[in-house]
Design an enzyme around this catalytic site. Structure first.
Site, mmCIF file in Angstrom:
data_model
loop_
_atom_site.group_PDB
_atom_site.id
_atom_site.type_symbol
_atom_site.label_atom_id
_atom_site.label_comp_id
_atom_site.label_asym_id
_atom_site.label_seq_id
_atom_site.Cartn_x
_atom_site.Cartn_y
_atom_site.Cartn_z
ATOM 1 N N CYS A 62 0.700 -1.177 -0.163
ATOM 2 C CA CYS A 62 -0.003 -0.049 -0.021
ATOM 3 C C CYS A 62 0.972 1.347 -0.152
ATOM 4 O O CYS A 62 1.652 1.515 0.861
ATOM 5 C CB CYS A 62 -0.836 0.012 1.276
ATOM 6 S SG CYS A 62 -1.866 1.580 1.241
ATOM 7 N N ARG A 65 -0.127 4.474 3.091
ATOM 8 C CA ARG A 65 -0.093 4.339 4.242
ATOM 9 C C ARG A 65 0.192 5.387 5.491
ATOM 10 O O ARG A 65 -0.123 5.294 6.514
ATOM 11 C CB ARG A 65 1.102 3.374 4.724
ATOM 12 C CG ARG A 65 0.561 2.028 4.210
ATOM 13 C CD ARG A 65 1.847 0.918 4.535
ATOM 14 N NE ARG A 65 2.611 0.466 3.340
ATOM 15 C CZ ARG A 65 3.812 0.115 3.509
ATOM 16 N NH1 ARG A 65 4.152 -0.529 4.665
ATOM 17 N NH2 ARG A 65 4.671 0.050 2.544
ATOM 18 N N TRP A 233 -9.192 5.689 -0.195
ATOM 19 C CA TRP A 233 -9.828 6.143 -1.657
ATOM 20 C C TRP A 233 -8.793 5.586 -2.762
ATOM 21 O O TRP A 233 -7.842 5.141 -2.491
ATOM 22 C CB TRP A 233 -9.677 7.777 -1.434
ATOM 23 C CG TRP A 233 -8.252 8.295 -1.252
ATOM 24 C CD1 TRP A 233 -7.112 8.500 -1.895
ATOM 25 C CD2 TRP A 233 -8.315 8.768 0.114
ATOM 26 N NE1 TRP A 233 -6.052 8.777 -1.086
ATOM 27 C CE2 TRP A 233 -6.616 9.193 0.167
ATOM 28 C CE3 TRP A 233 -9.070 8.959 1.365
ATOM 29 C CZ2 TRP A 233 -6.100 9.689 1.491
ATOM 30 C CZ3 TRP A 233 -8.406 9.298 2.452
ATOM 31 C CH2 TRP A 233 -6.916 9.826 2.609
ATOM 32 N N GLU A 238 -5.203 3.043 -10.381
ATOM 33 C CA GLU A 238 -5.873 1.770 -10.399
ATOM 34 C C GLU A 238 -6.779 1.709 -11.136
ATOM 35 O O GLU A 238 -7.065 0.432 -11.809
ATOM 36 C CB GLU A 238 -6.355 1.771 -8.791
ATOM 37 C CG GLU A 238 -5.183 1.923 -8.040
ATOM 38 C CD GLU A 238 -5.977 1.592 -6.292
ATOM 39 O OE1 GLU A 238 -6.229 2.606 -5.790
ATOM 40 O OE2 GLU A 238 -6.160 0.548 -5.964
HETATM 41 N N1 ARG Z 1 -7.080 -1.814 -7.252
HETATM 42 C C1 ARG Z 1 -8.184 -2.409 -6.483
HETATM 43 C C2 ARG Z 1 -9.302 -1.910 -7.533
HETATM 44 O O1 ARG Z 1 -9.287 -1.042 -8.348
HETATM 45 C C3 ARG Z 1 -8.309 -1.598 -5.225
HETATM 46 C C4 ARG Z 1 -7.350 -1.837 -4.218
HETATM 47 C C5 ARG Z 1 -7.466 -0.946 -2.778
HETATM 48 N N2 ARG Z 1 -7.116 0.316 -3.352
HETATM 49 C C6 ARG Z 1 -7.139 1.442 -2.624
HETATM 50 N N3 ARG Z 1 -6.995 2.601 -2.970
HETATM 51 N N4 ARG Z 1 -7.213 1.369 -1.240
HETATM 52 O O2 ARG Z 1 -10.384 -2.117 -7.216
#
Ligand code: ARG
Length: 355
Positions: A62, A65, A233, A238
């Site tokens: 992560c 953090r 968030w 991602e």
């Molecule tokens: N990468 C994952 C998704 O797109 C989520 C993982 C957690 N990500 C976060 N920013 N807490 O669903």
């Protein structure tokens, strides 16, 4: 084993919470007693709360953090019924989303004590889109195909769009798993538009506001919380560089290149890279426009550097998984790329749940 893990956790936890050594010693003695009587021990809310925060702090993959101490911990350990568990998760979706001003939140259900005393959530994350292999090709999120099949075998039916929210599937105490449709009105979604390239909206993309990972096991002092969904968030990449861009996910780069009029005949035109950047611009812009918290990977890396500094100040060893910490877009523009990280797993932490 359990007593050693409990002892180790209580020592560190109580020290960080500025409790006296004597208080820790007394608590450890009480736990050992509880273990002798029941083979088990229960965390106080304070231990649960701080343990969950430590687990986030120790999450090697992560990048977010820095904010570990702000985690909001919801204690739902008393729930037994699948329906109650599902309703607690609906509450989590609303509380964590907070109308877009996302609050990092974890809901902790009762820990696993035996094969007939546990809660399990089948979903990868509480919010996710279904995926269907149809005769006409892929519909929705390919990553969800096996889970979508399972839901359909249990009698769930989606609407057949690219963005059908999957139901939440809960298993409790060795009984048949049950599914629950998420009320639409509690789910915030963001339509994807681009600040200058109008045609982006024609791609008809959207994504949900809040990533709430629900498939991991939270381990604190040897206790296994097999159901403990948590959210932060999103970091833009991602969605923009993985969920929309991976060939094995929504595979949107060819379509983005097409609306941008890029030359896709030669890899060396770097059309993929250009499309990728604009797709990520669109995700960040859209979330901001919609008033939903999101962070870009440069800001996130700068925050992670601050986290590294804070941990060093506290004389704690920093652990991290370089392969996950580097962002998938322009990794070498962040300091993370140019360092090494120790990928040891420290407890408390989040682990894969045993199937
Ligand atoms: N990468 C994952 C998704 O797109 C989520 C993982 C957690 N990500 C976060 N920013 N807490 O669903």
């Amino acid at each position: 084993m359990l007593d050693k893990q409990a002892e180790q956790f209580i020592r560190v936890c109580y020290q960080e919470l500025n409790k006296s050594e004597q208080e820790a010693t007394l608590r450890i003695a009480a736990i050992k007693n509880e273990l002798l009587l029941n083979g088990y021990y229960e965390h106080t809310f304070e231990e649960l709360e701080y343990g969950a925060k430590m687990a986030w702090r120790n999450s090697n993959r992560c990048i977010g953090r820095l904010f570990w101490e702000t985690l909001q911990v919801i204690d739902e350990r008393e729930l037994e019924q699948e329906k109650e568990v599902a309703e607690a998760m609906f509450r989590h979706i609303e509380i964590g989303t907070n109308d877009g001003k996302i609050v990092p939140t974890i809901t902790i259900f009762k820990p696993k004590k035996s094969d007939t005393d546990y809660i399990r959530i089948f979903n990868y994350s509480l919010l996710r889109y279904a995926g269907y292999e149809t005769e006409l090709g892929m519909l929705g999120d390919p990553a969800s195909v096996p889970f979508t099949k399972l839901c359909m075998e249990m009698g769930w039916r989606g609407e057949g769009t690219d963005f059908d929210l999957l139901p939440i599937v809960v298993e409790a105490n060795g009984k048949q798993p049950q599914w629950f449709e998420i009320p639409k009105e509690i789910v915030l979604e963001v339509p994807i538009v681009h600040p200058t390239i109008e045609a982006f909206k024609d791609l008809q993309l959207k994504w949900y506001s809040t990533p709430i990972v629900s498939e991991m096991m939270l381990e604190i002092g040897g206790i296994h919380y097999t159901a403990a969904p948590f959210n932060g968030w999103y970091m833009g990449t991602e969605i923009g560089a993985r969920n929309f861009a991976d060939e094995t996910r929504y595979n949107m780069l060819p379509k983005v290149a097409s609306i941008m009029g890029l030359d896709t005949r030669q890899a060396s035109s770097l059309w993929k890279d250009k499309a990728l950047v604009e797709l990520n611009v669109a995700v960040l812009y859209s979330f901001k426009e919609a008033g939903v918290s999101i962070v870009d990977h440069h800001t996130a890396a700068a925050q992670f550097r601050k986290f590294e500094e804070k941990e060093a100040q506290k004389a704690r060893e920093l652990t991290g998984d370089w392969t996950w910490l580097i962002p998938p877009v322009s990794p070498a523009t962040t300091h993370i790329f140019h360092k090494e990280y120790d990928n040891q797993m420290i407890s408390p932490n989040f682990f894969p749940n045993k199937k």
